[in-house]
Design a protein around this motif. Structure first.
Motif, PDB file in Angstrom:
ATOM      1  N   SER A   1      72.086  16.872   2.063  1.00 49.69           N
ATOM      2  CA  SER A   1      71.893  18.317   2.171  1.00 49.69           C
ATOM      3  C   SER A   1      73.155  19.036   1.695  1.00 49.69           C
ATOM      4  O   SER A   1      74.259  18.733   2.153  1.00 49.69           O
ATOM      5  CB  SER A   1      71.573  18.704   3.616  1.00 49.69           C
ATOM      6  N   ASP A   2      72.991  19.993   0.786  1.00 46.02           N
ATOM      7  CA  ASP A   2      74.142  20.741   0.282  1.00 46.02           C
ATOM      8  C   ASP A   2      74.786  21.578   1.379  1.00 46.02           C
ATOM      9  O   ASP A   2      76.013  21.724   1.428  1.00 46.02           O
ATOM     10  CB  ASP A   2      73.714  21.655  -0.877  1.00 46.02           C
ATOM     11  N   ARG A   3      73.974  22.135   2.270  1.00 43.66           N
ATOM     12  CA  ARG A   3      74.521  22.940   3.365  1.00 43.66           C
ATOM     13  C   ARG A   3      75.363  22.083   4.313  1.00 43.66           C
ATOM     14  O   ARG A   3      76.479  22.461   4.701  1.00 43.66           O
ATOM     15  CB  ARG A   3      73.367  23.603   4.133  1.00 43.66           C
ATOM     16  N   LYS A   4      74.831  20.917   4.679  1.00 45.11           N
ATOM     17  CA  LYS A   4      75.590  20.035   5.566  1.00 45.11           C
ATOM     18  C   LYS A   4      76.829  19.471   4.876  1.00 45.11           C
ATOM     19  O   LYS A   4      77.845  19.215   5.524  1.00 45.11           O
ATOM     20  CB  LYS A   4      74.691  18.891   6.041  1.00 45.11           C
ATOM     21  N   LEU A   5      76.743  19.289   3.574  1.00 44.41           N
ATOM     22  CA  LEU A   5      77.885  18.764   2.826  1.00 44.41           C
ATOM     23  C   LEU A   5      79.060  19.737   2.877  1.00 44.41           C
ATOM     24  O   LEU A   5      80.212  19.321   3.111  1.00 44.41           O
ATOM     25  CB  LEU A   5      77.475  18.511   1.376  1.00 44.41           C
ATOM     26  N   VAL A   6      78.798  21.024   2.670  1.00 50.80           N
ATOM     27  CA  VAL A   6      79.878  22.018   2.713  1.00 50.80           C
ATOM     28  C   VAL A   6      80.469  22.094   4.123  1.00 50.80           C
ATOM     29  O   VAL A   6      81.695  22.183   4.297  1.00 50.80           O
ATOM     30  CB  VAL A   6      79.349  23.390   2.250  1.00 50.80           C
ATOM     31  N   GLU A   7      79.624  22.062   5.143  1.00 46.65           N
ATOM     32  CA  GLU A   7      80.128  22.090   6.519  1.00 46.65           C
ATOM     33  C   GLU A   7      80.979  20.867   6.827  1.00 46.65           C
ATOM     34  O   GLU A   7      82.015  20.955   7.489  1.00 46.65           O
ATOM     35  CB  GLU A   7      78.949  22.164   7.494  1.00 46.65           C
ATOM     36  N   HIS A   8      80.558  19.703   6.334  1.00 42.94           N
ATOM     37  CA  HIS A   8      81.292  18.473   6.580  1.00 42.94           C
ATOM     38  C   HIS A   8      82.649  18.482   5.871  1.00 42.94           C
ATOM     39  O   HIS A   8      83.669  18.093   6.459  1.00 42.94           O
ATOM     40  CB  HIS A   8      80.462  17.278   6.111  1.00 42.94           C
ATOM     41  N   CYS A   9      82.667  18.924   4.623  1.00 44.29           N
ATOM     42  CA  CYS A   9      83.922  18.927   3.859  1.00 44.29           C
ATOM     43  C   CYS A   9      84.940  19.899   4.430  1.00 44.29           C
ATOM     44  O   CYS A   9      86.159  19.655   4.345  1.00 44.29           O
ATOM     45  CB  CYS A   9      83.646  19.278   2.397  1.00 44.29           C
ATOM     46  N   SER A  10      84.480  21.008   4.994  1.00 42.49           N
ATOM     47  CA  SER A  10      85.414  22.010   5.535  1.00 42.49           C
ATOM     48  C   SER A  10      86.155  21.504   6.771  1.00 42.49           C
ATOM     49  O   SER A  10      87.170  22.085   7.159  1.00 42.49           O
ATOM     50  CB  SER A  10      84.651  23.291   5.883  1.00 42.49           C
ATOM     51  N   MET A  11      85.668  20.420   7.400  1.00 41.36           N
ATOM     52  CA  MET A  11      86.310  19.890   8.614  1.00 41.36           C
ATOM     53  C   MET A  11      87.089  18.606   8.352  1.00 41.36           C
ATOM     54  O   MET A  11      87.578  17.991   9.297  1.00 41.36           O
ATOM     55  CB  MET A  11      85.236  19.628   9.685  1.00 41.36           C
ATOM     56  N   ARG A  12      87.223  18.210   7.097  1.00 44.15           N
ATOM     57  CA  ARG A  12      87.928  16.978   6.754  1.00 44.15           C
ATOM     58  C   ARG A  12      89.131  17.297   5.876  1.00 44.15           C
ATOM     59  O   ARG A  12      88.994  17.789   4.755  1.00 44.15           O
ATOM     60  CB  ARG A  12      86.987  16.022   6.016  1.00 44.15           C
ATOM     61  N   MET A  13      90.344  17.005   6.390  1.00 41.89           N
ATOM     62  CA  MET A  13      91.547  17.299   5.622  1.00 41.89           C
ATOM     63  C   MET A  13      91.657  16.413   4.394  1.00 41.89           C
ATOM     64  O   MET A  13      92.119  16.848   3.336  1.00 41.89           O
ATOM     65  CB  MET A  13      92.789  17.140   6.512  1.00 41.89           C
ATOM     66  N   ASP A  14      91.240  15.143   4.511  1.00 41.19           N
ATOM     67  CA  ASP A  14      91.338  14.258   3.355  1.00 41.19           C
ATOM     68  C   ASP A  14      90.384  14.680   2.244  1.00 41.19           C
ATOM     69  O   ASP A  14      90.719  14.596   1.054  1.00 41.19           O
ATOM     70  CB  ASP A  14      91.083  12.818   3.775  1.00 41.19           C
ATOM     71  N   VAL A  15      89.196  15.184   2.624  1.00 43.42           N
ATOM     72  CA  VAL A  15      88.247  15.649   1.616  1.00 43.42           C
ATOM     73  C   VAL A  15      88.748  16.933   0.964  1.00 43.42           C
ATOM     74  O   VAL A  15      88.637  17.122  -0.252  1.00 43.42           O
ATOM     75  CB  VAL A  15      86.853  15.854   2.234  1.00 43.42           C
ATOM     76  N   LEU A  16      89.328  17.831   1.766  1.00 47.96           N
ATOM     77  CA  LEU A  16      89.892  19.058   1.205  1.00 47.96           C
ATOM     78  C   LEU A  16      91.009  18.742   0.214  1.00 47.96           C
ATOM     79  O   LEU A  16      91.127  19.379  -0.837  1.00 47.96           O
ATOM     80  CB  LEU A  16      90.411  19.961   2.327  1.00 47.96           C
TER      81      LEU A  16
END
Length: 512
Positions: A74-89
């Motif tokens: 899900s694109d919506r869940k993907l953006v929410e997940h990435c915003s809470m991960r420092m390594d992904v950011l």
């Protein structure tokens, strides 16, 4: 003394994500390994010169890679997940106070970019695996699986008949009228394109289901919807096709074909096809594309492994023409010999149990387009034969029809029952089947979340890219250690280089 943590949010004056992400972190290593700068040039023509700036193409593909690595579809869940991960950011190039792109932008950009751009990224990752020594190239395992489409069987509607045809098409026309009223009449109808003999085959199959005495408890074929791709389609996703996997319910699916290198399990090719086609009809296209990709990387394919679903005389002939050894078992109905009718290759004829010849009479084509070689005995020989009631009860003489690829079938049958053939079967099962399981369970390929065959192709390519990237990083991205012979030759060349740079000492002469 009991401890108690009091949290007060602070404003950090100096903070860097790179200090908080470990050196061995997956996304940190991915950022240092993967160079996506080529995307700016390849996507420049897809945008206009005015208007608001869109999402960075590098950020877009990094978001997709993250989604498939994290098994988020899900694109919506993907953006929410990435915003809470420092390594992904840190991998995306965003800071803590920066907002990520809106989820709908990801969906629109996916539709904007062509599938060829996704395939170019797949090739770039595949080159990384080749350069690290993870791909041998000579042996490829091929397999396929149905992937559920983003469409429901409940929304399937009948196709409009092109011309009124027998009772079957009349039933479809009546059902189509009811379904069109049910759905509001806003659906653009599709027309039946299947030939008459295929429609009759579908109707006969449905009639057998209605009259079948063997039924599950509480089931009724008379009330069940008997659907076929020949007569029905889904207007929400017309490219999705009805297919069934043994032991499971019928669904709207896409057909995923994949080739895996047997050295380290790297995916060498993946493609989306219509789910109503047979596996055998896609082998030619897969082989050509895999050969082309390996040739660009200076690798040569010699063997191809597949299951009996790819068994086809034309495929055996094609592989032999391409100088490829196909380890593909023949299908169960094929018989290498006809009991009681020995074949004479020199005369190209069969002999019956009464020692009467069945010479070659000519070629014929069946309804599916397959070419057959026909052999039959003389009517006068069979008329006086006492075995005619058992041998040819309904015809004037005994007839035998064989495929024109009978020699290719015999060679494949011999390879299948050899010791190497058994080892190749185990190699295929241990190579490509676990990869399919990983893609469906851990890399977001359980369901196609987009519409259309082109969208399904993009999804499958991104899942394969994420799989190959993780396998590449797991191997360390290092070239394998060289062999003993190569090490000796390198040491010898080094010694020669040193000797060339050493100046000879002057020879001292003794006084007389």
């Amino acid at each position: 003394m009991q401890g108690k943590k009091n949290y007060t949010e602070k404003l950090f004056l100096s903070f860097q994500l790179s200090d908080r992400v470990r050196e061995d972190n997956l996304y940190r290593r991915l950022r240092e390994t993967l160079d996506l700068s080529f995307l700016y040039k390849d996507t420049k023509e897809l945008y206009g010169r005015t208007g608001n700036p869109s999402i960075d193409p590098v950020v877009f593909f990094k978001l997709l890679i993250t989604g498939y690595l994290e098994n988020i579809t899900s694109d919506r869940k993907l953006v929410e997940h990435c915003s809470m991960r420092m390594d992904v950011l840190y991998f995306l190039g965003y800071d803590l106070d920066e907002e990520l792109p809106w989820h709908s932008t990801i969906s629109r950009t996916r539709q904007l970019y062509p599938a060829s751009l996704f395939e170019k990224l797949f090739n770039k990752v595949f080159v990384l695996c080749v350069d690290s020594g993870m791909v041998s190239g000579h042996t490829q395992a091929v397999d396929s699986a149905p992937i559920k489409a983003n469409a429901s069987m409940e929304s399937v509607v009948p196709k409009m008949p092109a011309t009124p045809m027998d009772d079957h098409l009349k039933k479809v026309s009546e059902e189509n009228g009811k379904t069109t009223k049910k759905h509001g009449g806003n659906v653009s109808p599709a027309h039946i394109s299947a030939p008459a003999h295929e429609l009759k085959r579908v109707e006969k199959h449905h009639q057998n289901l209605r009259e079948s005495p063997v039924r599950l408890v509480g089931a009724s074929h008379k009330k069940a919807r008997l659907l076929s791709n020949k007569t029905h389609y889904n207007p929400h996703d017309p490219d999705a096709r009805i297919s069934v996997k043994p032991g499971k319910a019928r669904k709207l699916n896409y057909h995923c074909s994949m080739a895996v290198d047997t050295a380290e399990g790297v995916i060498s090719h993946i493609q989306a096809d219509f789910a109503d086609g047979r596996d055998s009809q896609y082998l030619t296209d897969i082989s050509l594309k895999v050969q082309g990709r390996l040739r660009k990387n200076e690798l040569i394919m010699t063997d191809i492994l597949a299951d009996a679903g790819y068994s086809n005389g034309a495929n055996y002939h094609f592989l032999e023409q391409r100088k490829l050894t196909g380890w593909i078992p023949v299908f169960g109905k094929y018989k290498p010999e006809i009991e009681g009718f020995p074949y004479n290759k020199e005369k190209d004829e069969y002999s019956c149990p009464m020692d009467r010849p069945l010479p070659f009479k000519g070629f014929s084509t069946n309804r599916n387009g397959s070419v057959l070689k026909n052999y039959w005995a003389a009517p006068k020989d069979c008329k006086a034969c006492p075995m005619k009631p058992q041998c040819a009860p309904k015809t004037k003489s005994k007839k035998i029809a064989r495929t024109i690829y009978d020699e290719q079938y015999l060679r494949a049958y011999a390879r299948q029952h050899s010791e190497k053939g058994k080892r190749m079967k185990n190699l295929r099962q241990s190579t490509v089947e676990p990869v399919f399981g990983s893609l469906t369970q851990f890399y977001g390929l359980r369901k196609i979340g987009v519409l259309g065959k082109a969208g399904a192709q993009k999804v499958m390519l991104m899942a394969a890219i994420a799989f190959n990237l993780k396998k590449y990083l797991k191997k360390g991205g290092k070239k394998p250690s060289i062999g003993i012979f190569e090490a000796i030759m390198d040491a010898f060349q080094g010694c020669l280089t040193i000797c060339r740079h050493i100046r000879p000492r002057p020879v001292l002469q003794m006084a007389p």
